[in-house]
Design an enzyme around this catalytic site. Structure first.
Site, PDB file in Angstrom:
ATOM      1  N   THR A 160      39.441  23.706  25.272  1.00 39.14           N
ATOM      2  CA  THR A 160      39.496  24.218  24.113  1.00 39.14           C
ATOM      3  C   THR A 160      40.892  23.811  23.618  1.00 39.14           C
ATOM      4  O   THR A 160      41.080  22.899  23.028  1.00 39.14           O
ATOM      5  CB  THR A 160      39.155  25.733  24.089  1.00 39.14           C
ATOM      6  OG1 THR A 160      39.750  26.442  25.217  1.00 39.14           O
ATOM      7  CG2 THR A 160      37.538  26.005  24.317  1.00 39.14           C
ATOM      8  N   LYS A 187      38.930  24.921  32.707  1.00 36.46           N
ATOM      9  CA  LYS A 187      39.529  24.890  31.546  1.00 36.46           C
ATOM     10  C   LYS A 187      40.104  26.271  31.352  1.00 36.46           C
ATOM     11  O   LYS A 187      39.842  27.355  32.118  1.00 36.46           O
ATOM     12  CB  LYS A 187      38.551  24.892  30.181  1.00 36.46           C
ATOM     13  CG  LYS A 187      37.498  25.766  30.044  1.00 36.46           C
ATOM     14  CD  LYS A 187      37.942  27.261  29.589  1.00 36.46           C
ATOM     15  CE  LYS A 187      38.547  27.075  28.073  1.00 36.46           C
ATOM     16  NZ  LYS A 187      39.115  28.569  27.522  1.00 36.46           N
ATOM     17  N   THR A 198      41.322  34.327  32.609  1.00 32.58           N
ATOM     18  CA  THR A 198      40.656  33.553  31.446  1.00 32.58           C
ATOM     19  C   THR A 198      40.430  31.857  31.921  1.00 32.58           C
ATOM     20  O   THR A 198      41.505  31.488  31.982  1.00 32.58           O
ATOM     21  CB  THR A 198      41.126  33.715  30.204  1.00 32.58           C
ATOM     22  OG1 THR A 198      41.156  34.939  29.803  1.00 32.58           O
ATOM     23  CG2 THR A 198      40.394  32.946  29.018  1.00 32.58           C
ATOM     24  N   GLU A 278      49.105  29.024  26.715  1.00 30.15           N
ATOM     25  CA  GLU A 278      49.677  29.092  25.353  1.00 30.15           C
ATOM     26  C   GLU A 278      51.019  29.763  25.410  1.00 30.15           C
ATOM     27  O   GLU A 278      51.235  31.224  25.664  1.00 30.15           O
ATOM     28  CB  GLU A 278      48.740  29.732  24.249  1.00 30.15           C
ATOM     29  CG  GLU A 278      47.285  29.028  24.173  1.00 30.15           C
ATOM     30  CD  GLU A 278      46.455  30.001  23.364  1.00 30.15           C
ATOM     31  OE1 GLU A 278      46.731  30.882  22.937  1.00 30.15           O
ATOM     32  OE2 GLU A 278      45.200  29.548  23.232  1.00 30.15           O
TER      33      GLU A 278
END
Length: 322
Positions: A160, A187, A198, A278
């Protein structure tokens, strides 16, 4: 990763081979507006034993609930694993549940197996419905495209906001000669926190191992890897680690060596996920020595993570992705 380590420099992507007994492929089904690959399939033509660990989030996504049920109903066996990216099919209510069932039925028909032998998951934007007609239409060609060889197509198809595919492999001797391989793909780039940080992970091995033992080994490995990384303190709706064993190479010569291989593969992937988080700029690995027990050591390590995050917490972007 070392204390205060800089973000990992870009390195060439190394394709990792699939273990015996597995085939894989990915396609673009039109889920992502960019046209990037967004539907990935692993097939186990002769079947595989299976184990999985799922999110602890109270609002688990529809595909997670469906896969939990299928894993239970099949008593730990699997013929196919389908994962789409670009849409999490989370917070989608009854229609999302129906869409997950449509995915399962499409794979079962294309792979000539029972629906209970199909595991599924989704990753991407939360609260948005899947373009289920596109997915169902793409599954037959995807199933036919599955090939032996590299696991890279699957690793790319599940990305993603990841900046690169994440893969790891270990090999060890098989009891009857030859070798056993353990290969993992993952991922994960946001909403990273312990207790299923996650991610969606698929680990495949050609070792022969019973479902109950595979489940115990997976839990041991996840506890020492994905249960111990944290970026932003969020636990997602779709977190899952799947482990499939085809048995095509026979039993491993040393069960302890197989456990170490699984631990190392998941450890590699957990570090890759953390380093690709991120906003990631540096990482810290906490080591605790002299604690009275492993549980005490983990409590101390996690409190240290919290203290460090509070000392210089990165700016956190609001995210609706799993």
């Amino acid at each position: 990763m070392p204390a205060a380590a800089s973000a990992a420099a870009e390195v060439p992507i190394v394709a990792h081979p699939l273990p015996l007994g597995f085939t894989a492929a990915c396609v673009s089904a039109g889920i992502k507006a960019t046209g990037a690959p967004d539907l990935a399939l692993i097939r186990c033509p002769n079947g595989a034993t299976a184990a999985a660990m799922f999110t602890t989030n109270r609002f688990a996504a529809a595909p997670v609930l469906a896969s939990r049920r299928n894993l239970r109903d099949s008593r730990g066996h699997c013929s196919a694993l389908l994962v789409n990216s670009g849409c999490a099919n989370a917070a989608t209510g009854a229609q999302g549940a129906a869409d997950a069932e449509t995915m399962i039925d499409a794979v079962a028909a294309a792979c000539d197996c029972t629906p209970a032998a199909v595991l599924v998951n989704s990753t991407g934007v939360i609260g948005k419905r899947l373009p289920i007609d596109r997915i169902a239409a793409a599954v037959p060609a995807l199933a036919k495209a599955c090939r032996e060889g590299t696991c890279e197509p699957f690793a790319r198809g599940i990305m993603t906001t990841d900046t690169r595919p994440k893969m790891s492999t270990r090999t060890l001797p098989a009891a009857r000669g030859g070798q056993v391989r353990v290969t993992g793909m993952a991922k994960g780039a946001g909403m990273i926190h312990p207790n299923m940080a996650t991610t969606i992970v698929a680990v495949t091995t050609d070792a022969e191992i019973a479902p109950g033992e595979l489940d115990a080994m997976l839990r041991h490995a996840v506890d020492r890897s994905f249960h111990r990384i944290s970026i932003d303190g969020d636990t997602s709706t779709n977190d899952s680690v799947f482990c499939l064993a085809s048995g095509a190479a026979g039993p491993a010569a040393d069960r302890a060596a197989l456990q170490r291989a699984l631990d190392e593969v998941l450890g590699d992937l957990a570090r890759m996920v953390g380093q690709d988080g991120e906003g990631f700029t540096r990482g810290l690995e906490v080591h605790v020595r002299g604690a009275a027990s492993a549980d005490d050591a983990l409590t101390i390590a996690r409190s240290r993570q919290v203290a460090i995050a509070g000392w210089k917490r990165p700016v956190k972007k609001t995210s609706s992705r799993d």
